[in-house]
Design a protein around this motif. Structure first.
Motif, mmCIF file in Angstrom:
data_model
loop_
_atom_site.group_PDB
_atom_site.id
_atom_site.type_symbol
_atom_site.label_atom_id
_atom_site.label_comp_id
_atom_site.label_asym_id
_atom_site.label_seq_id
_atom_site.Cartn_x
_atom_site.Cartn_y
_atom_site.Cartn_z
ATOM 1 N N VAL A 236 -5.145 -10.872 -8.582
ATOM 2 C CA VAL A 236 -4.620 -9.771 -7.788
ATOM 3 C C VAL A 236 -5.231 -8.488 -8.351
ATOM 4 O O VAL A 236 -5.044 -8.175 -9.528
ATOM 5 C CB VAL A 236 -3.075 -9.685 -7.865
ATOM 6 N N THR A 237 -5.971 -7.767 -7.521
ATOM 7 C CA THR A 237 -6.584 -6.516 -7.963
ATOM 8 C C THR A 237 -5.573 -5.391 -7.782
ATOM 9 O O THR A 237 -5.134 -5.109 -6.673
ATOM 10 C CB THR A 237 -7.867 -6.224 -7.166
ATOM 11 N N LYS A 238 -5.212 -4.759 -8.900
ATOM 12 C CA LYS A 238 -4.232 -3.667 -8.888
ATOM 13 C C LYS A 238 -4.975 -2.359 -9.129
ATOM 14 O O LYS A 238 -5.657 -2.194 -10.136
ATOM 15 C CB LYS A 238 -3.194 -3.923 -9.996
ATOM 16 N N THR A 239 -4.858 -1.437 -8.161
ATOM 17 C CA THR A 239 -5.444 -0.104 -8.272
ATOM 18 C C THR A 239 -4.371 0.920 -7.956
ATOM 19 O O THR A 239 -3.245 0.557 -7.588
ATOM 20 C CB THR A 239 -6.625 0.081 -7.294
ATOM 21 N N ASP A 240 -4.714 2.202 -8.040
ATOM 22 C CA ASP A 240 -3.722 3.250 -7.795
ATOM 23 C C ASP A 240 -3.365 3.418 -6.320
ATOM 24 O O ASP A 240 -2.596 4.306 -5.963
ATOM 25 C CB ASP A 240 -4.171 4.577 -8.400
ATOM 26 N N THR A 241 -3.886 2.570 -5.469
ATOM 27 C CA THR A 241 -3.497 2.613 -4.056
ATOM 28 C C THR A 241 -2.431 1.563 -3.729
ATOM 29 O O THR A 241 -2.023 1.444 -2.580
ATOM 30 C CB THR A 241 -4.720 2.400 -3.138
ATOM 31 N N ASP B 47 0.844 -1.198 0.000
ATOM 32 C CA ASP B 47 0.000 0.000 0.000
ATOM 33 C C ASP B 47 0.878 1.246 0.000
ATOM 34 O O ASP B 47 2.112 1.151 -0.013
ATOM 35 C CB ASP B 47 -0.992 -0.020 1.163
ATOM 36 N N ARG B 48 0.263 2.403 0.012
ATOM 37 C CA ARG B 48 1.011 3.668 -0.083
ATOM 38 C C ARG B 48 1.952 3.912 1.093
ATOM 39 O O ARG B 48 2.912 4.658 0.978
ATOM 40 C CB ARG B 48 0.059 4.840 -0.262
ATOM 41 N N SER B 49 1.711 3.269 2.220
ATOM 42 C CA SER B 49 2.614 3.421 3.366
ATOM 43 C C SER B 49 3.795 2.454 3.301
ATOM 44 O O SER B 49 4.692 2.511 4.131
ATOM 45 C CB SER B 49 1.850 3.218 4.677
ATOM 46 N N GLY B 50 3.780 1.564 2.309
ATOM 47 C CA GLY B 50 4.858 0.590 2.159
ATOM 48 C C GLY B 50 4.573 -0.739 2.832
ATOM 49 O O GLY B 50 5.392 -1.664 2.758
ATOM 50 N N ALA B 51 3.433 -0.862 3.481
ATOM 51 C CA ALA B 51 3.087 -2.111 4.162
ATOM 52 C C ALA B 51 2.735 -3.189 3.124
ATOM 53 O O ALA B 51 2.024 -2.915 2.156
ATOM 54 C CB ALA B 51 1.907 -1.902 5.098
ATOM 55 N N GLN C 91 1.319 -0.595 -5.088
ATOM 56 C CA GLN C 91 2.456 -0.916 -5.946
ATOM 57 C C GLN C 91 2.562 -2.436 -5.977
ATOM 58 O O GLN C 91 2.326 -3.090 -4.954
ATOM 59 C CB GLN C 91 3.775 -0.415 -5.362
ATOM 60 N N LEU C 92 2.943 -2.977 -7.118
ATOM 61 C CA LEU C 92 3.121 -4.412 -7.235
ATOM 62 C C LEU C 92 4.550 -4.690 -7.688
ATOM 63 O O LEU C 92 4.961 -4.256 -8.761
ATOM 64 C CB LEU C 92 2.127 -5.006 -8.235
ATOM 65 N N THR C 93 5.303 -5.374 -6.850
ATOM 66 C CA THR C 93 6.649 -5.794 -7.205
ATOM 67 C C THR C 93 6.585 -7.229 -7.679
ATOM 68 O O THR C 93 5.966 -8.078 -7.022
ATOM 69 C CB THR C 93 7.617 -5.688 -6.004
ATOM 70 N N LEU C 94 7.196 -7.486 -8.834
ATOM 71 C CA LEU C 94 7.271 -8.821 -9.401
ATOM 72 C C LEU C 94 8.714 -9.282 -9.280
ATOM 73 O O LEU C 94 9.623 -8.613 -9.791
ATOM 74 C CB LEU C 94 6.846 -8.794 -10.874
ATOM 75 N N PHE D 253 2.230 2.875 -8.660
ATOM 76 C CA PHE D 253 0.838 3.180 -8.343
ATOM 77 C C PHE D 253 -0.009 3.489 -9.580
ATOM 78 O O PHE D 253 -1.202 3.245 -9.596
ATOM 79 C CB PHE D 253 0.762 4.352 -7.361
ATOM 80 N N THR D 254 0.605 4.028 -10.634
ATOM 81 C CA THR D 254 -0.152 4.456 -11.817
ATOM 82 C C THR D 254 -0.185 3.411 -12.930
ATOM 83 O O THR D 254 -0.753 3.661 -13.989
ATOM 84 C CB THR D 254 0.458 5.747 -12.397
#
Length: 160
Positions: A144-149, A17-21, A151-154, A113-114
């Motif tokens: 996996v639902t990806k939204t602007d909230t 999430d945006r906080s890095g969690a 980041q997804l690391t592969l 995020f974008t």
């Protein structure tokens, strides 16, 4: 021939999430497709005719859910542009079963995020490609639902 080089791989998805969690972390074995095995063989042998053989350089994601096959040359339904691999790490280890020294390469890419957002249609697949659009490996995973909230690391790990 006595020796074997059984290439194997796994994709790890890390959603933050945006906080890095870390919200989700999941691994899924991949399938190295026929085109990927041929790419490795031709690079190994220095194939000189036709287009130059190049190493994998991008990761793509998509929404296709059909299981990977040897004949795959693309994703089922790619979403967005391919993402550049931004980190490469190498390591060695001894396979506990065969006692053979193996080489592990870990390739990482970040969908910020974008990138690749659509709350209505989750991501279900990923693939490794080179600059010549050769698919090396493909994997289908749980949605996996990806939204602007998020980041997804592969993180793609391949063992040789």
């Amino acid at each position: 021939m006595k020796d074997r080089m059984d290439m194997a791989g796994q994709l790890t998805l890390v959603l933050r999430d945006r906080s890095g969690a870390v919200v989700l972390e999941r691994g899924q074995p991949n399938r190295i497709v026929a085109g990927g095995r041929r790419l490795v063989a031709e690079m190994f042998a220095g194939h000189t005719t036709g287009a130059p053989r190049t190493p994998v350089s991008t990761i793509a994601v998509g929404t296709g859910s059909t299981a990977p096959t040897d004949a795959d040359t693309m994703l089922g339904a790619q979403r967005g542009d391919r993402i550049a691999i931004t980190k490469v790490d190498y390591g060695t280890f001894t396979d506990p079963g065969s006692k053979v020294d193996r080489v592990r390469v870990q390739l990482s890419a970040l969908l910020d995020f974008t990138v690749a957002n659509d709350p209505a249609t989750p991501l279900r697949e990923a693939g490794l490609f080179n600059d010549a659009n050769v698919l090396y490996s493909r994997v289908v995973f749980q949605p996996v639902t990806k939204t602007d909230t998020f980041q997804l690391t592969l993180i793609w790990e391949i063992v040789f």
